[in-house]
Write an enzyme that holds these catalytic residues in place. Structure first.
Site, PDB file in Angstrom:
ATOM      1  N   ARG A 164       0.848  -1.186   0.000  1.00 26.72           N
ATOM      2  CA  ARG A 164       0.000   0.000   0.000  1.00 26.72           C
ATOM      3  C   ARG A 164       0.891   1.246   0.000  1.00 26.72           C
ATOM      4  NH1 ARG A 164      -3.471  -0.617   5.176  1.00 26.72           N
ATOM      5  NH2 ARG A 164      -4.406   1.335   4.442  1.00 26.72           N
ATOM      6  N   SER A 175       0.614   4.177   1.844  1.00 28.21           N
ATOM      7  CA  SER A 175       0.715   5.053   3.016  1.00 28.21           C
ATOM      8  C   SER A 175       2.143   5.050   3.550  1.00 28.21           C
ATOM      9  CB  SER A 175      -0.248   4.600   4.114  1.00 28.21           C
ATOM     10  OG  SER A 175       0.200   3.385   4.693  1.00 28.21           O
ATOM     11  N   LYS A 208      -2.819  -7.948  11.217  1.00 24.93           N
ATOM     12  CA  LYS A 208      -4.215  -7.797  11.639  1.00 24.93           C
ATOM     13  C   LYS A 208      -5.150  -7.575  10.467  1.00 24.93           C
ATOM     14  CE  LYS A 208      -3.809  -2.831  12.715  1.00 24.93           C
ATOM     15  NZ  LYS A 208      -4.764  -2.331  11.712  1.00 24.93           N
ATOM     16  N   ASP A 209      -4.615  -7.151   9.302  1.00 27.47           N
ATOM     17  CA  ASP A 209      -5.457  -6.911   8.127  1.00 27.47           C
ATOM     18  C   ASP A 209      -5.619  -8.144   7.246  1.00 27.47           C
ATOM     19  OD1 ASP A 209      -5.847  -4.220   8.766  1.00 27.47           O
ATOM     20  OD2 ASP A 209      -4.042  -3.578   7.690  1.00 27.47           O
ATOM     21  N   THR A 246     -12.038   6.657  16.711  1.00 25.96           N
ATOM     22  CA  THR A 246     -11.587   5.301  16.405  1.00 25.96           C
ATOM     23  C   THR A 246     -12.438   4.746  15.284  1.00 25.96           C
ATOM     24  OG1 THR A 246     -11.283   3.042  17.214  1.00 25.96           O
ATOM     25  CG2 THR A 246     -13.067   4.308  18.206  1.00 25.96           C
ATOM     26  N   SER A 301     -12.560   1.328  14.906  1.00 32.45           N
ATOM     27  CA  SER A 301     -12.624  -0.091  15.264  1.00 32.45           C
ATOM     28  C   SER A 301     -13.787  -0.391  16.201  1.00 32.45           C
ATOM     29  CB  SER A 301     -11.303  -0.492  15.936  1.00 32.45           C
ATOM     30  OG  SER A 301     -11.431  -1.679  16.680  1.00 32.45           O
ATOM     31  N   LEU A 302     -14.629  -1.347  15.823  1.00 30.49           N
ATOM     32  CA  LEU A 302     -15.722  -1.772  16.699  1.00 30.49           C
ATOM     33  C   LEU A 302     -15.183  -2.438  17.964  1.00 30.49           C
ATOM     34  CD1 LEU A 302     -18.377  -3.220  14.215  1.00 30.49           C
ATOM     35  CD2 LEU A 302     -18.275  -0.943  15.223  1.00 30.49           C
ATOM     36  N   ARG A 303     -14.042  -3.098  17.866  1.00 24.50           N
ATOM     37  CA  ARG A 303     -13.417  -3.698  19.051  1.00 24.50           C
ATOM     38  C   ARG A 303     -13.065  -2.612  20.067  1.00 24.50           C
ATOM     39  NH1 ARG A 303      -8.374  -3.457  20.204  1.00 24.50           N
ATOM     40  NH2 ARG A 303      -7.898  -2.770  18.088  1.00 24.50           N
ATOM     41  N   ARG A 304     -12.477  -1.525  19.581  1.00 21.67           N
ATOM     42  CA  ARG A 304     -12.142  -0.423  20.482  1.00 21.67           C
ATOM     43  C   ARG A 304     -13.405   0.259  21.005  1.00 21.67           C
ATOM     44  NH1 ARG A 304      -7.580   1.410  16.267  1.00 21.67           N
ATOM     45  NH2 ARG A 304      -5.856   0.139  17.041  1.00 21.67           N
ATOM     46  N   ARG A 327     -11.141   7.909  10.194  1.00 19.34           N
ATOM     47  CA  ARG A 327     -10.577   7.234   9.027  1.00 19.34           C
ATOM     48  C   ARG A 327      -9.333   7.963   8.557  1.00 19.34           C
ATOM     49  NH1 ARG A 327     -13.214   4.173   5.600  1.00 19.34           N
ATOM     50  NH2 ARG A 327     -11.062   3.658   5.090  1.00 19.34           N
ATOM     51  N   GLY A 328      -8.642   7.357   7.588  1.00 21.87           N
ATOM     52  CA  GLY A 328      -7.431   7.939   7.029  1.00 21.87           C
ATOM     53  C   GLY A 328      -6.187   7.232   7.528  1.00 21.87           C
ATOM     54  N   THR A 354      -2.924  11.354   8.593  1.00 28.24           N
ATOM     55  CA  THR A 354      -4.205  12.063   8.527  1.00 28.24           C
ATOM     56  C   THR A 354      -4.899  12.051   9.882  1.00 28.24           C
ATOM     57  OG1 THR A 354      -4.459  11.497   6.189  1.00 28.24           O
ATOM     58  CG2 THR A 354      -6.460  12.113   7.397  1.00 28.24           C
ATOM     59  N   ARG A 355      -4.879  10.914  10.557  1.00 38.12           N
ATOM     60  CA  ARG A 355      -5.537  10.807  11.863  1.00 38.12           C
ATOM     61  C   ARG A 355      -4.890  11.731  12.887  1.00 38.12           C
ATOM     62  NH1 ARG A 355      -7.315   4.426  12.523  1.00 38.12           N
ATOM     63  NH2 ARG A 355      -7.954   4.142  10.367  1.00 38.12           N
ATOM     64  N   CYS A 369     -11.820  -8.483  10.545  1.00 38.14           N
ATOM     65  CA  CYS A 369     -11.074  -7.486  11.306  1.00 38.14           C
ATOM     66  C   CYS A 369     -11.963  -6.372  11.823  1.00 38.14           C
ATOM     67  CB  CYS A 369      -9.947  -6.909  10.445  1.00 38.14           C
ATOM     68  SG  CYS A 369     -10.491  -6.057   8.952  1.00 38.14           S
TER      69      CYS A 369
END
Length: 317
Positions: free
Chosen positions: A8, A10, A80-81, A126, A128-131, A148-149, A153-154, A241
């Site tokens: 990727r 980034s 994790k991805d 965040t 993430s639903l886990r977070r 996002r980003g 960016t974040r 994920c």
């Protein structure tokens, strides 16, 4: 021999791919390593919460296709991805030494403290639903906002005042040299990270024995065993994920110790398990943890989450 790495674009992804390239050259100085940048679905769609654009191969599918079409020889991902079921013809050939697997809290410049220091109603970012689930359990008075980003960016959004705090993976923050921005670490086992967080996974075609041999020196046995247990838990629960599942495996003296959780997104129910087993049977440890979670009611929680979080196919770019 020339090895082409699909990556990727980034800053973090390129850091990871360059690190792998450096390790390959160190193991075999005769190798020539090139990096090919490929844009993924997750990179293209920035205005929709991750859980609503699908969770299977969101950041890996296009790189997988590049391998299958012989446009690249290997792909470097945050482990994790990587889905627990890879496309036919591909294999997870190496898992690198793990960076810090924990989540961390970042605050605007000049501020200090962790979650407990935030005022009621503070805006926490965040994706993430886990977070989200763990935050709602720990601080139900906070306002949780999608974030996002890429990491740059974040961080910029935090510094512009769009959020009072953001939660990120320590590994990415540390790899980009931002240690001084970390306000607090979220400690396991009370707070669990994503499956595979902190490790890099390197994927190649199953039939590329030459690439698998070149990658062999990069594989860390302890990290591979710990994450094998974590990924076996995730696979047995049929979670992606973006489903609120957390896990962390640790290896010590031939044993793998695995902590896992399944949570409802509102934080009302969080199921936790701990399993221990021989490192040689790491996958069995993960499956046993999943079975224990299912016996406690994880299936009902996950079905409820999937019913409420509509996972749609991503829009065409």
């Amino acid at each position: 021999m020339v090895i082409r790495i699909a990556s990727r674009g980034s800053e973090l992804a390129l850091w990871q791919s360059r690190a792998v390239a450096g390790s390959l050259r160190a193991a075999d100085p005769s190798l020539q390593v090139e990096i090919e940048v490929i844009r993924t679905t997750g990179d293209r769609i920035q205005d929709v919460p991750l859980a609503k654009i699908g969770d299977k191969g969101l950041f890996t599918k296009e790189l997988d296709n590049a391998l299958l079409e012989d446009q690249a020889d290997l792909a470097v991902h945050s482990l994790k991805d990587i889905p627990t079921r890879l496309p036919d013809g591909l294999t997870l050939a190496a898992v690198t030494v793990r960076e810090d697997p924990r989540d961390v809290v970042l605050l605007p410049p000049g501020q200090a403290g962790g979650l407990e220091a935030l005022e009621p109603g503070a805006r926490v970012g965040t994706s993430s639903l886990r977070r989200v689930a763990q935050l709602r359990k720990r601080r139900p008075d906070l306002e949780l906002v999608d974030l996002r980003g890429n990491l740059n960016t974040r961080l910029a959004k935090l510094d512009r005042g769009e959020y009072d705090a953001i939660i990120l993976a320590a590994a990415g923050v540390l790899r980009l040299g931002w240690r001084d921005r970390i306000s607090a670490y979220l400690e396991p086992p009370r707070w669990l990270p994503a499956v595979g967080q902190g490790a890099l996974g390197i994927v190649c075609r199953t039939d590329r024995d030459d690439i698998r041999a070149a990658l062999a020196p990069l594989n860390d046995p302890d990290t591979a065993a710990a994450t094998t247990a974590e990924r076996a838990l995730l696979r047995a629960l049929e979670g992606g994920c973006q489903i609120p599942i957390g896990a962390l495996g640790l290896v010590d003296e031939g044993q793998v110790y695995l902590a896992g959780l399944v949570a409802d997104t509102d934080g009302s129910r969080i199921l936790r398990v701990h399993q221990v087993g021989d490192v040689k049977h790491a996958a069995a440890v993960g499956r046993a943890a999943a079975d224990e979670l299912l016996a406690k009611g994880a299936g009902e929680i996950l079905a409820s989450v999937r019913a409420r979080v509509v996972l749609a196919e991503p829009a065409a770019p």
